[in-house]
Design a protein around this motif. Sequence first.
Motif, PDB file in Angstrom:
ATOM      1  N   ALA A 109       0.834  -1.201   0.000  1.00 51.72           N
ATOM      2  CA  ALA A 109       0.000   0.000   0.000  1.00 51.72           C
ATOM      3  C   ALA A 109       0.868   1.250   0.000  1.00 51.72           C
ATOM      4  O   ALA A 109       0.579   2.227  -0.713  1.00 51.72           O
ATOM      5  N   ALA A 110       1.950   1.220   0.779  1.00 52.02           N
ATOM      6  CA  ALA A 110       2.859   2.364   0.824  1.00 52.02           C
ATOM      7  C   ALA A 110       3.523   2.586  -0.525  1.00 52.02           C
ATOM      8  O   ALA A 110       3.690   3.729  -0.978  1.00 52.02           O
ATOM      9  N   ALA A 111       3.909   1.495  -1.204  1.00 45.99           N
ATOM     10  CA  ALA A 111       4.523   1.600  -2.526  1.00 45.99           C
ATOM     11  C   ALA A 111       3.528   2.145  -3.544  1.00 45.99           C
ATOM     12  O   ALA A 111       3.872   2.979  -4.393  1.00 45.99           O
ATOM     13  N   VAL A 151       8.236  -3.689 -21.664  1.00 41.23           N
ATOM     14  CA  VAL A 151       8.300  -4.066 -20.253  1.00 41.23           C
ATOM     15  C   VAL A 151       9.460  -3.346 -19.566  1.00 41.23           C
ATOM     16  O   VAL A 151      10.624  -3.527 -19.937  1.00 41.23           O
ATOM     17  N   LEU A 152       9.132  -2.537 -18.576  1.00 40.21           N
ATOM     18  CA  LEU A 152      10.165  -1.876 -17.798  1.00 40.21           C
ATOM     19  C   LEU A 152      10.718  -2.828 -16.745  1.00 40.21           C
ATOM     20  O   LEU A 152      10.035  -3.772 -16.320  1.00 40.21           O
ATOM     21  N   ALA A 153      11.946  -2.600 -16.332  1.00 39.98           N
ATOM     22  CA  ALA A 153      12.563  -3.446 -15.307  1.00 39.98           C
ATOM     23  C   ALA A 153      11.683  -3.471 -14.063  1.00 39.98           C
ATOM     24  O   ALA A 153      11.102  -2.447 -13.680  1.00 39.98           O
ATOM     25  N   PRO A 154      11.566  -4.622 -13.424  1.00 41.16           N
ATOM     26  CA  PRO A 154      10.702  -4.714 -12.243  1.00 41.16           C
ATOM     27  C   PRO A 154      11.274  -3.932 -11.063  1.00 41.16           C
ATOM     28  O   PRO A 154      12.481  -3.721 -10.961  1.00 41.16           O
ATOM     29  N   GLN A 155      10.379  -3.522 -10.188  1.00 44.15           N
ATOM     30  CA  GLN A 155      10.786  -2.936  -8.909  1.00 44.15           C
ATOM     31  C   GLN A 155      10.570  -4.016  -7.862  1.00 44.15           C
ATOM     32  O   GLN A 155       9.440  -4.400  -7.576  1.00 44.15           O
ATOM     33  N   ILE A 156      11.673  -4.531  -7.337  1.00 44.83           N
ATOM     34  CA  ILE A 156      11.579  -5.641  -6.388  1.00 44.83           C
ATOM     35  C   ILE A 156      11.914  -5.141  -4.988  1.00 44.83           C
ATOM     36  O   ILE A 156      12.998  -4.601  -4.745  1.00 44.83           O
ATOM     37  N   PHE A 157      10.980  -5.318  -4.084  1.00 43.48           N
ATOM     38  CA  PHE A 157      11.191  -4.952  -2.688  1.00 43.48           C
ATOM     39  C   PHE A 157      11.482  -6.236  -1.915  1.00 43.48           C
ATOM     40  O   PHE A 157      10.580  -6.993  -1.568  1.00 43.48           O
ATOM     41  N   TRP A 158      12.777  -6.471  -1.693  1.00 41.28           N
ATOM     42  CA  TRP A 158      13.177  -7.699  -0.991  1.00 41.28           C
ATOM     43  C   TRP A 158      12.679  -7.655   0.434  1.00 41.28           C
ATOM     44  O   TRP A 158      12.544  -6.594   1.016  1.00 41.28           O
ATOM     45  N   PRO A 159      12.471  -8.798   1.067  1.00 41.38           N
ATOM     46  CA  PRO A 159      11.414  -9.067   2.065  1.00 41.38           C
ATOM     47  C   PRO A 159      11.171  -8.011   3.129  1.00 41.38           C
ATOM     48  O   PRO A 159      11.832  -8.013   4.163  1.00 41.38           O
ATOM     49  N   ILE A 173      13.222  -7.253   7.370  1.00 41.08           N
ATOM     50  CA  ILE A 173      14.309  -6.279   7.399  1.00 41.08           C
ATOM     51  C   ILE A 173      13.937  -5.138   8.348  1.00 41.08           C
ATOM     52  O   ILE A 173      12.765  -4.937   8.670  1.00 41.08           O
ATOM     53  N   PRO A 174      14.925  -4.367   8.843  1.00 38.44           N
ATOM     54  CA  PRO A 174      14.642  -3.266   9.765  1.00 38.44           C
ATOM     55  C   PRO A 174      13.794  -2.179   9.116  1.00 38.44           C
ATOM     56  O   PRO A 174      13.770  -2.030   7.892  1.00 38.44           O
ATOM     57  N   SER A 175      13.114  -1.405   9.940  1.00 35.51           N
ATOM     58  CA  SER A 175      12.232  -0.349   9.438  1.00 35.51           C
ATOM     59  C   SER A 175      13.016   0.694   8.634  1.00 35.51           C
ATOM     60  O   SER A 175      12.499   1.240   7.652  1.00 35.51           O
ATOM     61  N   GLU A 176      14.295   0.942   9.021  1.00 33.32           N
ATOM     62  CA  GLU A 176      15.092   1.903   8.262  1.00 33.32           C
ATOM     63  C   GLU A 176      15.317   1.411   6.834  1.00 33.32           C
ATOM     64  O   GLU A 176      15.331   2.207   5.882  1.00 33.32           O
ATOM     65  N   SER A 177      15.478   0.107   6.674  1.00 34.44           N
ATOM     66  CA  SER A 177      15.687  -0.466   5.342  1.00 34.44           C
ATOM     67  C   SER A 177      14.421  -0.359   4.508  1.00 34.44           C
ATOM     68  O   SER A 177      14.473  -0.095   3.300  1.00 34.44           O
ATOM     69  N   ARG A 178      13.270  -0.531   5.141  1.00 35.71           N
ATOM     70  CA  ARG A 178      12.008  -0.371   4.414  1.00 35.71           C
ATOM     71  C   ARG A 178      11.845   1.076   3.951  1.00 35.71           C
ATOM     72  O   ARG A 178      11.412   1.330   2.823  1.00 35.71           O
ATOM     73  N   CYS A 179      12.199   2.005   4.803  1.00 34.11           N
ATOM     74  CA  CYS A 179      12.118   3.421   4.429  1.00 34.11           C
ATOM     75  C   CYS A 179      13.061   3.725   3.270  1.00 34.11           C
ATOM     76  O   CYS A 179      12.715   4.481   2.350  1.00 34.11           O
ATOM     77  N   SER A 180      14.250   3.121   3.290  1.00 34.50           N
ATOM     78  CA  SER A 180      15.228   3.342   2.225  1.00 34.50           C
ATOM     79  C   SER A 180      14.718   2.788   0.901  1.00 34.50           C
ATOM     80  O   SER A 180      14.906   3.403  -0.155  1.00 34.50           O
ATOM     81  N   MET A 181      14.056   1.622   0.950  1.00 32.55           N
ATOM     82  CA  MET A 181      13.505   1.045  -0.277  1.00 32.55           C
ATOM     83  C   MET A 181      12.424   1.939  -0.867  1.00 32.55           C
ATOM     84  O   MET A 181      12.354   2.136  -2.083  1.00 32.55           O
ATOM     85  N   LEU A 182      11.580   2.487  -0.007  1.00 39.39           N
ATOM     86  CA  LEU A 182      10.515   3.374  -0.496  1.00 39.39           C
ATOM     87  C   LEU A 182      11.097   4.654  -1.096  1.00 39.39           C
ATOM     88  O   LEU A 182      10.614   5.153  -2.109  1.00 39.39           O
ATOM     89  N   GLU A 183      12.148   5.160  -0.461  1.00 38.84           N
ATOM     90  CA  GLU A 183      12.765   6.377  -0.984  1.00 38.84           C
ATOM     91  C   GLU A 183      13.411   6.120  -2.346  1.00 38.84           C
ATOM     92  O   GLU A 183      13.325   6.953  -3.260  1.00 38.84           O
ATOM     93  N   ALA A 184      14.043   4.950  -2.500  1.00 38.66           N
ATOM     94  CA  ALA A 184      14.634   4.587  -3.793  1.00 38.66           C
ATOM     95  C   ALA A 184      13.550   4.445  -4.857  1.00 38.66           C
ATOM     96  O   ALA A 184      13.750   4.807  -6.024  1.00 38.66           O
TER      97      ALA A 184
END
Length: 271
Positions: free
Chosen positions: A19-21, A183-191, A195-206
């Motif tokens: 949902a955040a993505a 087809v554009l390259a997929p956006q993969i959010f690894w698990p 992973i720590p909440s900081e890593s989730r935030c970093s993935m969303l920012e990327a």
Amino acid sequence: MLKKILIVYAHQSAGSFNAAAKDAAVKVLTSQGCKVEVSDLYAMKFKASATAEDVTGTVKDAEHFQYGEETMLAWKEGRLSADITEEHRKLSEAAVVVFQFPMYWFTVPAIMKGWMDRVLTLGFAYTSEKRYSQGIFKDKKAMLSFTTGSHESMFSANGINGDMNVTLWPLQNGILHYCGFQVLAPQIFWPPPHIPSESRCSMLEAWRTRLEGLLGETPLYFTPSDSFDGGRGFQLKEDIQEKHAAKKFGLTVGTHLGKPLPPNSQIKAGV
């Protein structure tokens, strides 16, 4: 000209990473002047199964019902069910389609597969003459954006789940590219759950950063349709085989010529 984006979204929780993505995509793309429409499949209670109920009125051959043929005829005659017709409208207007979902059993959730089964109607989305690089949607772009339940290392060539490039081939080539999408390259959010909440935030920012340049990205490579000989069962033409004989890697994950698979060809453009 205003770009229209369709996000086909499949998650039941508004508090999920998916949902955040999805929300990030809506916000960033809208801020760039795009018109974004979301098909929230669970909220819509979208019917997953492709059945005779998708045709209004009498079917042509009830005793030997063939879904593809019957829905193609219904599409031509304006007799498809209202939910399919509405998704056809969205898809026809969209320049880019983003599929946002959690990976279930190495593929999309059933409700999203149902969207693909029902909305990518024969005649509307593809024909035997109009498919792959000559497909009906060759002027549109599509991409997969999804979360996994396993770490990236597990989806590697040496990992227990196998190469993610192989996992994605049926979805990206067999569905999206088959209908002609670039087809554009997929956006993969690894698990996200592992992973720590900081890593989730970093993935969303990327993801937000990528979205800012998404419309100008180069699509993944797929072997052009005219490389295959229809008179020989759509086998790769001999001159192309000869031209590629000395190369280290195969053409694609699927058309690999018995060679090592081209690394990351389903994950990164230009490789």
